[in-house]
Structures are given as C-alpha cells and as structure tokens.
Design an enzyme around this catalytic site. Structure first.
Site, PDB file in Angstrom:
ATOM      1  CD  GLU A 185      10.240  11.981  12.058  1.00 14.07           C
ATOM      2  OE1 GLU A 185      10.910  12.117  11.559  1.00 14.07           O
ATOM      3  OE2 GLU A 185       9.068  12.013  12.325  1.00 14.07           O
ATOM      4  CE  LYS A 196      -1.783   2.955   3.578  1.00 11.85           C
ATOM      5  NZ  LYS A 196      -1.863   3.881   2.113  1.00 11.85           N
ATOM      6  CB  CYS A 250      12.488   9.840   8.611  1.00  8.44           C
ATOM      7  SG  CYS A 250      13.177   7.920   7.878  1.00  8.44           S
ATOM      8  CD  GLU A 283      12.603   4.577   8.744  1.00  3.52           C
ATOM      9  OE1 GLU A 283      12.059   5.656   9.638  1.00  3.52           O
ATOM     10  OE2 GLU A 283      12.140   4.858   7.990  1.00  3.52           O
TER      11      GLU A 283
END
Length: 477
Positions: free
Chosen positions: A382, A175, A284, A250
């Site tokens: 983040e 997906k 990331c 992750e």
C-alpha cells in the site's frame, strides 16, 4: 474564515469538561499545503486514559438504560450541530489534510452528517426482542469503547465509530490521529452542546504508542475499534488480547479494478485514475491496481497518462488534488516511485520530483506506471499516494487470479459492459467492497475487509451490530 485558534487544543475533553492534561507533551499540527504551523495539540497520557475510562464506565450505567427515543433525539441534535458548523469541519480537514476545500466539503463532511442521522433512526433496534423457540433474545450495548481513528478520512471514521456506539448505548474514548485532530475538537463541542451526558463521550489526543496502546490494553475498556495500517492493527490486537476485549479493525488495501474487454475503456480508465488521485491517493479503498485486457493495454495506458497530466494540483477552487498529508508521507511515496523504476516498471508520467510552481507543500505528481507485474512492490504494498499501476491480463481467469493475489481484501472494482455483466466477476473477487461501473460509496451498506484488511464492519446496520451484545434468555419450555 474559520478561526481554528479558538479550539481548546491545549486541553482534553473528559467527563463533560475541558481539562488540562496530566502530561506535559504536545505535538504540532502542520498545514501540508503551506508547511506552516496551525497550532499545537496537547498529548494525553496513560493516566489521562485512566480518567477517561473511569468517566465512561460511570456514565455507562445510566446511558445504557436511556431510551431509544432519547438517544435518537441526541444523535439528530449532533447532526444538526454538524450542519451548523459544516464549514468549520470542512475548513479544519482541508487545513490539516490538504484536501481542497470544495472537495473536502462533499468528500469528508456531507457523508458523515448523513451517517449520524442514519444511526439516529437505528436506536430503536436496541429495544427489539426476538423469539427463538423457548428463548427470548435481548440486545444490549457492548460497553465502554476505545476508538483510534486515522488521518486520511478523520471525520468519516470518527462518525463510523461514534454514531453507532451512541445509538447502541455505549460510552467511549476517542483518540484522533496526530496529523488531523482538529475536527474531533469541533465534534466534542458539538456533542457537548447537543446535551450528551458527561462521560459518554471523551476525547484524549496523543501518540499512538501511548494513548492508543493504553486504550487497546485497558482492562476497563470492553471494545476497541481501530482504523489504520495493518502493521499497527496487529499491535492493537496483541495489546487487546490479554483482556479478551472485542476488536474491530479497518486496515490496509491494495485493491484491483478489473476492466473487461467489452467495457467503455475511456470511462473506466478515467474513473479508475480519478479514484486513485482523489484525496491525493490517501484512500484505503483506492483501486491502485488497474487490470486491463492485454489487447487494449496501450490504449488504456495512453488514457491514464492523459488523465494524470490533466489533474490540477493545489488547494484552489479549480484543484482536484492537494498535497500529501505530511513530509514523511511524501518521502514514503517518493520512495515507492523510485522502487517502481528500480524494479523495471515503466513510469509513463509523474515522478518523484517536486511539481512545478509548488515548491511549498508536500506535493507529489499524479504518477502512472505501466509494464507492472503483480510481484513488484508497487503492486503488492500500500503506497497511500497518487500512484496507479496498470497490469495486463489475457483472460478473465487470469484477471481474477491477479486481483486475488494479495494479502489484502478491503476493496475492489469491476467496470464491464453493464452492471449485470459485472456480477459473475464480483462474486469471484475476495474483497469486502466492490464498486461496479463507477458506483458510489453507500453509508447504508456495511464497509470492511477480508483477509489482512481487517475484521468487523462499519456503517449500515452491520455497523450497529458491532456494538451489540446478544443476551439469550431461556424460558421454561
């Protein structure tokens, strides 16, 4: 120029065929640099996932018993197809993500092609056996896998999951992220043309709350691999728990870069800023907390300002930084910039205002904050945008304490006099990845995080290991 309208974005790829979705929904794919509609992509449903799982389970019975040589040939054929259609893959990512094409080519496409070939050469690992006293150990594929990939490095993470799974003999349903799905449609065509048997690879685009949830909870799926935010990763793990499937993730990061007193400050700060600004800060592993010796702090701030103000924005051949991926992401980043100001950080350059001559597109200026302390939101959360924070430290113990004072542990960096000098610091940092003196990402090495940055590893031999079950056969002593 590549014509993306030829892609079969109105269909799903299930059991070796392009099929109409059972649901009626679709979502727009927008060019973030122009705000123009590229195409509409059909949204799969839970029923479509059921069909894909059935196809994958059926294919698994024969695919798991295919020879390592056969899988090697197919993975190399896929890599050949990627080389042949490299410009299409580059264009698709550039158009949907906004990364300038000349950067997208090496940042988003070259590495995944290499990784596909890497795993072609690892298929023979599945045929190796080991002896442990009076036992023999066999390696077997984990089974049917569900893959949920992110929008920021879409092909990178696609290959990081699909390639080792194919090498191990697993079947799969993928997906893609709604924002950047088009490279997956190209990959489906490449995989099909390479001769991968029907049902081994299936593509079901759609909303995370529908398709992602169905993949995570489906009893016919043996493993789910997710890349995305920590918040969403928690939901994936919860959904997967009742079926006790394997889960690898992750997730997020808020990574430190420690610059030592004896480092080349100019080189270190420049590299650290560019590490954050590349891909518009949507990385990331970005080293968004730059830890600088207090006695050299203002010098570092000045260098960071010069770097940020020298960044060329846009999507042309001279551009280093494109727009953010969506209007929503732009607003999130603007919100963090304002929070930084409100919390008392000194905004050295950048800001939330629209950059000059870039009224169209979801652009945010490269932004540098100074006078940041580690309990500010901009140092703890983040941001996923071109925002870097400079934090002073008085000695190495304090630098390590600041570096590890985070719920994340995905990445880190050390810039010291030389690599040997950096190693004692590297060993004290709580992170799965560490870049030393500008070292580059390595597809031969494992990638993954500590703490709330996830579990499991991608790439390298460890990435293959995530798709392996070990069978221990006890022989008469």
């Amino acid at each position: 120029m590549t014509d993306l309208s030829k892609l079969q974005t109105g269909k799903l790829f299930i059991d070796g065929q392009w099929r109409e979705p059972l649901g009626a929904g679709s979502h727009p794919v927008i060019n973030p640099a122009t705000e123009a509609l590229i195409c509409e992509v059909s949204e799969g449903s839970a029923e479509d996932v059921d069909l894909a799982v059935t196809a994958a389970r059926t294919a698994f019975h024969s695919w798991r018993n295919s020879t390592a040589q056969k899988r090697r040939e197919l993975l190399n054929a896929i890599a050949d197809g990627m080389e042949k259609r490299k410009e299409e893959l580059t264009f698709a990512i550039s158009q949907t993500l906004g990364c300038p094409e000349h950067i997208a080519r090496w940042l988003h496409v070259d590495g995944p092609i290499y990784a596909m070939r890497f795993y072609a050469e690892r298929t023979s690992e599945m045929e190796k056996t080991e002896k442990a006293a009076h036992s023999i150990l066999f390696r077997e594929p984990v089974g049917v896998c569900g893959f949920i990939t992110p929008w920021n490095y879409p092909l990178h993470q696609f290959v990081g999951k699909v390639a080792p799974a194919l090498a191990a003999g697993c079947t799969m349903i993928t997906k893609p992220a709604e924002i950047t799905p088009l490279q997956d449609f190209i990959m489906a065509e490449i995989i099909d043309e390479a001769g991968v048997p029907a049902g081994v690879f299936n593509l079901v685009p759609g909303a995370g709350s529908v398709v992602g949830a169905a993949l995570s909870s489906h009893p016919g799926i043996d493993m789910v691999s997710f890349t995305g935010s920590t918040r969403a990763g928690v939901e994936v793990a919860k959904a997967a728990a009742p079926t006790v499937k394997r889960v690898t993730q992750e997730l997020g990061g808020k990574s430190p870069l420690i610059i030592t007193p004896d480092a080349d400050l100019e080189a270190a700060v420049r590299w650290g800023c560019e590490d954050v600004f590349i891909n518009s800060g949507q990385t990331c592993t970005a080293l968004t907390r730059m830890l600088v010796p207090a006695e050299r702090y203002e010098e570092a701030v000045e260098i960071a300002q010069q770097v940020a103000e020298g960044i060329t924005m846009g999507t042309g051949e001279d551009a280093f930084m494109g727009p953010l991926s969506s209007a929503r992401q732009r607003e999130i980043v603007r919100g963090y910039i304002q929070r930084g100001i409100d919390e008392g950080a000194r905004m050295v350059t950048g800001g939330a205002e629209t950059p000059e001559n870039l009224e169209k597109g979801f652009y945010v200026k490269p932004t540098v904050f100074a006078d940041v302390h580690n309990d500010m939101s901009i140092a703890r959360e983040e941001i996923f945008g071109p925002v870097t924070c400079l934090i002073p430290y008085k000695d190495m113990d304090e630098a390590i304490s600041i570096a590890n004072d985070t719920e994340y542990g995905l990445s880190s960096g050390v810039w010291a006099k030389d690599a040997e000098s950096a190693m004692p610091l590297v060993r004290r940092i709580e992170a799965g990845l560490c870049f030393v003196n500008g070292g580059e990402f390595n597809y031969d090495a494992p990638f993954g995080g500590y703490k709330r940055s996830g579990n499991g590893r991608e790439f390298g031999d460890a990435g293959l290991g995530e798709f392996i079950e070990l069978k221990s056969v006890q022989l008469p002593a």
